[in-house]
Motif scaffolding. Structure first.
Motif, mmCIF file in Angstrom:
data_model
loop_
_atom_site.group_PDB
_atom_site.id
_atom_site.type_symbol
_atom_site.label_atom_id
_atom_site.label_comp_id
_atom_site.label_asym_id
_atom_site.label_seq_id
_atom_site.Cartn_x
_atom_site.Cartn_y
_atom_site.Cartn_z
ATOM 1 N N LEU A 16 0.788 -1.294 -0.009
ATOM 2 C CA LEU A 16 0.030 -0.147 0.062
ATOM 3 C C LEU A 16 0.801 1.336 0.119
ATOM 4 C CD1 LEU A 16 -2.834 1.216 -0.009
ATOM 5 C CD2 LEU A 16 -2.724 1.165 2.652
ATOM 6 N N ALA A 17 1.936 1.132 0.785
ATOM 7 C CA ALA A 17 2.944 2.391 0.801
ATOM 8 C C ALA A 17 3.549 2.478 -0.468
ATOM 9 C CB ALA A 17 3.703 2.074 1.888
ATOM 10 N N ALA A 18 3.968 1.650 -1.041
ATOM 11 C CA ALA A 18 4.619 1.536 -2.446
ATOM 12 C C ALA A 18 3.591 2.111 -3.531
ATOM 13 C CB ALA A 18 5.075 0.312 -2.894
ATOM 14 N N ALA A 19 2.414 1.639 -3.422
ATOM 15 C CA ALA A 19 1.311 2.424 -4.368
ATOM 16 C C ALA A 19 1.236 3.670 -4.079
ATOM 17 C CB ALA A 19 0.227 1.265 -4.473
ATOM 18 N N ILE A 20 0.924 3.998 -2.951
ATOM 19 C CA ILE A 20 0.755 5.503 -2.718
ATOM 20 C C ILE A 20 1.932 6.318 -3.088
ATOM 21 C CG2 ILE A 20 0.445 7.183 -0.686
ATOM 22 C CD1 ILE A 20 -1.048 5.179 0.764
ATOM 23 N N GLY A 21 3.234 5.995 -2.708
ATOM 24 C CA GLY A 21 4.439 6.539 -3.429
ATOM 25 C C GLY A 21 4.540 6.520 -4.908
ATOM 26 N N VAL A 22 4.029 5.685 -5.624
ATOM 27 C CA VAL A 22 4.184 5.778 -7.346
ATOM 28 C C VAL A 22 3.121 6.812 -7.537
ATOM 29 C CG1 VAL A 22 3.427 4.404 -9.194
ATOM 30 C CG2 VAL A 22 4.967 3.243 -7.504
ATOM 31 N N TYR A 23 1.819 6.552 -7.059
ATOM 32 C CA TYR A 23 0.942 7.434 -7.317
ATOM 33 C C TYR A 23 1.156 8.948 -7.131
ATOM 34 C CZ TYR A 23 -3.607 10.092 -7.439
ATOM 35 O OH TYR A 23 -4.428 10.972 -7.486
ATOM 36 N N VAL A 24 1.871 9.388 -6.051
ATOM 37 C CA VAL A 24 2.233 10.713 -5.802
ATOM 38 C C VAL A 24 3.338 11.086 -6.536
ATOM 39 C CG1 VAL A 24 3.376 12.188 -3.953
ATOM 40 C CG2 VAL A 24 1.411 10.784 -3.449
ATOM 41 N N GLY A 25 4.249 10.370 -6.815
ATOM 42 C CA GLY A 25 5.432 10.515 -7.693
ATOM 43 C C GLY A 25 4.906 11.069 -9.162
ATOM 44 N N ASN A 26 3.761 10.049 -9.660
ATOM 45 C CA ASN A 26 3.278 10.261 -10.943
ATOM 46 C C ASN A 26 2.504 11.773 -10.864
ATOM 47 O OD1 ASN A 26 4.149 7.890 -12.312
ATOM 48 N ND2 ASN A 26 2.425 6.786 -11.807
ATOM 49 N N GLN A 27 1.715 11.895 -9.991
ATOM 50 C CA GLN A 27 0.995 13.177 -9.711
ATOM 51 C C GLN A 27 2.084 14.444 -10.410
ATOM 52 O OE1 GLN A 27 -2.531 13.745 -10.165
ATOM 53 N NE2 GLN A 27 -2.287 11.573 -10.360
ATOM 54 N N ARG A 28 3.157 14.393 -9.413
ATOM 55 C CA ARG A 28 4.346 15.566 -9.378
ATOM 56 C C ARG A 28 4.730 15.625 -10.713
ATOM 57 N NH1 ARG A 28 6.875 15.308 -3.401
ATOM 58 N NH2 ARG A 28 5.013 15.953 -2.491
ATOM 59 N N SER A 29 5.019 14.471 -11.538
ATOM 60 C CA SER A 29 5.597 14.568 -12.658
ATOM 61 C C SER A 29 4.760 14.601 -13.966
ATOM 62 C CB SER A 29 6.662 13.153 -12.765
ATOM 63 O OG SER A 29 5.714 12.163 -12.907
ATOM 64 N N LYS A 30 3.532 15.051 -13.773
ATOM 65 C CA LYS A 30 2.632 14.985 -14.747
ATOM 66 C C LYS A 30 3.187 16.224 -15.821
ATOM 67 C CE LYS A 30 -1.781 13.449 -13.572
ATOM 68 N NZ LYS A 30 -3.136 13.889 -13.373
ATOM 69 N N PRO A 31 3.134 16.032 -17.062
ATOM 70 C CA PRO A 31 3.668 17.087 -18.275
ATOM 71 C C PRO A 31 2.632 18.375 -17.832
ATOM 72 C CG PRO A 31 2.865 15.403 -19.309
ATOM 73 C CD PRO A 31 2.890 14.788 -17.863
ATOM 74 N N LYS A 32 3.326 19.420 -17.728
ATOM 75 C CA LYS A 32 2.517 20.869 -17.742
ATOM 76 C C LYS A 32 1.817 20.892 -19.061
ATOM 77 C CE LYS A 32 5.345 23.347 -14.507
ATOM 78 N NZ LYS A 32 5.860 24.808 -14.123
ATOM 79 N N THR A 33 0.947 21.524 -19.119
ATOM 80 C CA THR A 33 -0.055 22.058 -20.001
ATOM 81 C C THR A 33 0.745 23.261 -20.770
ATOM 82 O OG1 THR A 33 -1.351 23.663 -19.051
ATOM 83 C CG2 THR A 33 -2.236 21.489 -18.781
ATOM 84 N N PRO A 34 0.452 23.628 -21.984
ATOM 85 C CA PRO A 34 1.095 24.569 -22.659
ATOM 86 C C PRO A 34 0.812 25.697 -21.970
ATOM 87 C CG PRO A 34 0.146 23.231 -24.340
ATOM 88 C CD PRO A 34 -0.381 22.601 -22.969
ATOM 89 N N GLN A 35 -0.334 25.978 -21.436
ATOM 90 C CA GLN A 35 -0.771 27.380 -20.800
ATOM 91 C C GLN A 35 0.259 27.289 -19.482
ATOM 92 O OE1 GLN A 35 -5.001 27.269 -20.230
ATOM 93 N NE2 GLN A 35 -5.080 29.252 -21.118
ATOM 94 N N ASP A 36 0.318 26.505 -18.703
ATOM 95 C CA ASP A 36 1.225 26.400 -17.489
ATOM 96 C C ASP A 36 2.635 26.718 -17.766
ATOM 97 O OD1 ASP A 36 -1.005 25.466 -15.562
ATOM 98 O OD2 ASP A 36 -0.541 23.373 -15.968
ATOM 99 N N LYS A 37 3.071 26.097 -18.963
ATOM 100 C CA LYS A 37 4.585 26.402 -19.474
ATOM 101 C C LYS A 37 4.377 28.020 -19.876
ATOM 102 C CE LYS A 37 5.646 22.008 -21.237
ATOM 103 N NZ LYS A 37 5.920 21.180 -22.386
ATOM 104 N N ALA A 38 3.733 28.561 -20.409
ATOM 105 C CA ALA A 38 3.568 29.804 -20.720
ATOM 106 C C ALA A 38 3.511 30.668 -19.612
ATOM 107 C CB ALA A 38 2.489 30.215 -21.650
ATOM 108 N N LEU A 39 2.733 30.271 -18.599
ATOM 109 C CA LEU A 39 2.679 30.949 -17.265
ATOM 110 C C LEU A 39 4.065 31.340 -16.481
ATOM 111 C CD1 LEU A 39 0.973 32.736 -15.406
ATOM 112 C CD2 LEU A 39 0.427 30.576 -14.149
#
Length: 178
Positions: A16-39
């Motif tokens: 469970l801890a490993a799964a939570i760690g993978v999920y949080v890691g994936n959320q943080r490394s999501k690619p930014k949208t073009p608008q987020d990059k422009a901001l």
């Protein structure tokens, strides 16, 4: 048998801890949208204020923001300025900044006439490209962004602001700005 249950429980907790760690890691490394990059690129800029002093826009990161692109020759921009000034006083937790698509002289004259007391910057004609990158494909004015303290664009507005809608958007998406 008691030891087997403990072992199974520990294995379950570890998975469970490993799964939570993978999920949080994936959320943080999501690619930014073009608008987020422009901001992010906008925040990386330094623009002159109305006195010609260079000001890093990065100083506004981490705060709820209303970023308004405007020009002194733009009718709807002129009409909404008094209400933006009033909003600036009404909601001190929301930082309003203006980026002018005009010359420093014209912006200064206009700001003095209307007693605009929130930060204004001279974007000049370069601001048009920035607006397009931020989602304003037509380059129309005024163009306004509601940005959360997390640096995510909550909403964009092209054309004159409907302040009743804006206030609802602020209340719904940005409780820190109330």
């Amino acid at each position: 048998m008691n030891m087997t249950r403990k072992t199974l429980l520990l294995v379950f907790i570890a998975i469970l801890a490993a799964a939570i760690g993978v999920y949080v890691g994936n959320q943080r490394s999501k690619p930014k949208t073009p608008q987020d990059k422009a901001l992010s690129q906008l925040f990386a800029q330094t623009l002159p204020d109305l006195n010609g002093q260079p000001q890093p826009l990065a100083k506004w990161q981490g705060k709820p923001l209303l970023i308004n692109f405007w020009a002194s020759w733009c009718g709807p921009c002129v009409e909404e300025m008094p209400e933006l000034v009033a909003l600036h006083h009404e909601m001190p937790g929301l930082q309003i900044i203006g980026i002018g698509v005009d010359s420093a002289d014209k912006l200064s004259e206009f700001a003095a006439k209307l007693k605009i007391d929130y930060p204004l910057y001279v974007g000049g004609s370069n601001a048009i490209g920035v607006m397009r990158d931020l989602g304003n494909a037509v380059g129309g004015l005024p163009f306004t962004l509601l940005v959360g303290a997390d640096g995510v664009i909550q909403k964009t507005y092209i054309g004159a602001l409907d302040f009743a809608v804006l206030r609802k958007d602020i209340a719904a998406g940005m409780p820190a700005a109330k």
